[in-house]
Design a protein around this motif. Structure first.
Motif, PDB file in Angstrom:
ATOM      1  N   SER A   1       0.797  -1.227   0.000  1.00 47.65           N
ATOM      2  CA  SER A   1       0.000   0.000   0.000  1.00 47.65           C
ATOM      3  C   SER A   1       0.837   1.289   0.000  1.00 47.65           C
ATOM      4  N   PRO A   2       1.847   1.440   0.892  1.00 51.06           N
ATOM      5  CA  PRO A   2       2.639   2.681   0.854  1.00 51.06           C
ATOM      6  C   PRO A   2       3.464   2.821  -0.420  1.00 51.06           C
TER       7      PRO A   2
ATOM      8  N   LYS B   1       2.508   1.655  -3.391  1.00 48.01           N
ATOM      9  CA  LYS B   1       1.513   2.024  -4.403  1.00 48.01           C
ATOM     10  C   LYS B   1       1.256   3.523  -4.368  1.00 48.01           C
ATOM     11  N   LYS B   2       1.100   4.067  -3.178  1.00 43.34           N
ATOM     12  CA  LYS B   2       0.836   5.502  -3.028  1.00 43.34           C
ATOM     13  C   LYS B   2       1.980   6.331  -3.590  1.00 43.34           C
ATOM     14  N   GLU B   3       3.208   5.935  -3.278  1.00 44.79           N
ATOM     15  CA  GLU B   3       4.366   6.687  -3.766  1.00 44.79           C
ATOM     16  C   GLU B   3       4.528   6.534  -5.276  1.00 44.79           C
TER      17      GLU B   3
ATOM     18  N   GLU C   1       2.131   6.131  -7.456  1.00 43.20           N
ATOM     19  CA  GLU C   1       1.118   6.959  -8.113  1.00 43.20           C
ATOM     20  C   GLU C   1       1.470   8.443  -8.056  1.00 43.20           C
ATOM     21  N   GLN C   2       2.199   8.854  -7.028  1.00 39.50           N
ATOM     22  CA  GLN C   2       2.618  10.251  -6.942  1.00 39.50           C
ATOM     23  C   GLN C   2       3.590  10.617  -8.068  1.00 39.50           C
TER      24      GLN C   2
END
Length: 346
Positions: free
Chosen positions: A269-270, A272-274, A276-277
């Motif tokens: 999850s973390p 994935k977030k980075e 996408e940024q």
């Protein structure tokens, strides 16, 4: 690696851990369990390799400058990783670091072993595309991982590697790179780097994963094939300066370790977030071809399994595992045909 080379590697590691101070010959002798005379001989051998060594009476030795030419020693000099790259195979020329790493993995090479070449003569990217790997200007490497994850999660390793590359580029070069799904790093709408992931697994268990990384570093325009000059770039072309490849490699491996530990401890999850940024064309329109159907979509991000998430013209979210995507502008010629600037099969 022979006994002499192994001792020399330990010597460099000791000196690297004391960069700003002198290390006495006696301490080196005690740590390495060899004579003071043998220490002196190793120092002379390092000088022949291009290291500049300062020796001061009653203080000891200090390496003040590493050689310009990349080698196993120069890569490991100052390396701060715990496990990645601690087992390193460096060759001036290889057919492919990926092929060499696969052979080593099959022979039982440990997790974190890395193969680095100054030049590849048969470098390749995804879908067996040729990767131009000229000597002295780029980073060409493959790392062996033995993750304790299910095989279906292997694509996540490609994505976290891309995140680590963007971190390295930010930290060392102050560049905000973009990640083009699934495995390319872009700067100024041109390809700078690529990631190639290959796996060997049995049923629900991964035996090993080989992650290949190619980064264009000190290429001039003439170093890139004419057909790629409009599509590819290098750090030198972007920043108008040359970069020490060892510094980039060391920071990259450091960031891969950091991101990999996040992945192991907190899941995807973390990451994935980075990812996408830094996603290339996030929130923008792309054109997708699946089978014989062409359709316009908006890029939303990625799914936990590594699939590309897009929203079609009906507003429905779709997962793309394999598709032909036009990432650049398209000009509609008629209702069913598009003239594309660049198509890549995913």
């Amino acid at each position: 690696m022979g006994v002499g080379m192994d001792t020399r590697k330990q010597l460099i590691t000791l000196l690297a851990s004391n960069k700003n101070t002198y290390v006495s010959g006696q301490k080196l002798s005690d740590e390495l369990n060899i004579s003071r005379a043998a220490i002196w001989k190793h120092m002379k051998a390092l000088e022949e390799d291009g290291y500049k060594i300062e020796a001061v009476t009653r203080k000891g030795y200090r390496i003040v400058q590493a050689p310009d030419e990349m080698s196993e020693n120069t890569i490991q000099w100052g390396l701060e990783t715990t496990w990645l790259g601690q087992h390193l195979i460096f060759e001036k020329t290889l057919d492919s670091t990926q092929i060499t790493a696969q052979k080593l993995a099959l022979d039982g090479a440990v997790n974190g072993t890395v193969v680095v070449a100054d030049e590849q003569v048969k470098g390749r990217g995804r879908l067996q595309r040729e990767w131009h790997s000229k000597q002295n200007v780029g980073i060409w490497m493959s790392m062996i991982l033995r993750p304790k994850i299910e095989p279906y999660r292997a694509p996540q390793l490609t994505l976290l590697t891309a995140v680590a590359i963007t971190r390295m580029l930010k930290n060392i070069c102050n560049l905000d790179a973009k990640i083009k799904w699934p495995n390319d790093i872009y700067i100024q709408d041109k390809k700078l780097a690529g990631v190639l992931t290959e796996m060997q697994a049995e049923q629900d268990q991964i035996s090993f994963v080989i992650i290949g990384i190619g980064i264009n570093v000190n290429h001039d325009s003439k170093d890139l094939p004419s057909e790629l000059q409009s599509k590819a770039t290098s750090l030198k072309l972007v920043t108008n300066q040359s970069w020490q490849r060892e510094t980039l490699i060391q920071e990259l491996w450091k960031q891969i370790e950091i991101v990999y530990e996040i992945f192991r401890n907190e899941g995807f999850s973390p990451i994935k977030k980075e990812w996408e940024q830094s996603a290339y064309k996030l929130g923008e329109a792309i054109h997708v071809t699946t089978g014989k159907t062409q359709w316009k979509a908006e890029l939303l991000g990625i799914h936990d399994d590594g699939a590309l998430l897009v929203k079609d013209e009906k507003g429905e979210t779709k997962r793309l595992y394999s598709a032909e995507i036009d990432w650049k502008r398209t000009v509609q010629k008629n209702a069913n045909t598009y003239e594309t600037a660049e198509n890549e099969t995913k």
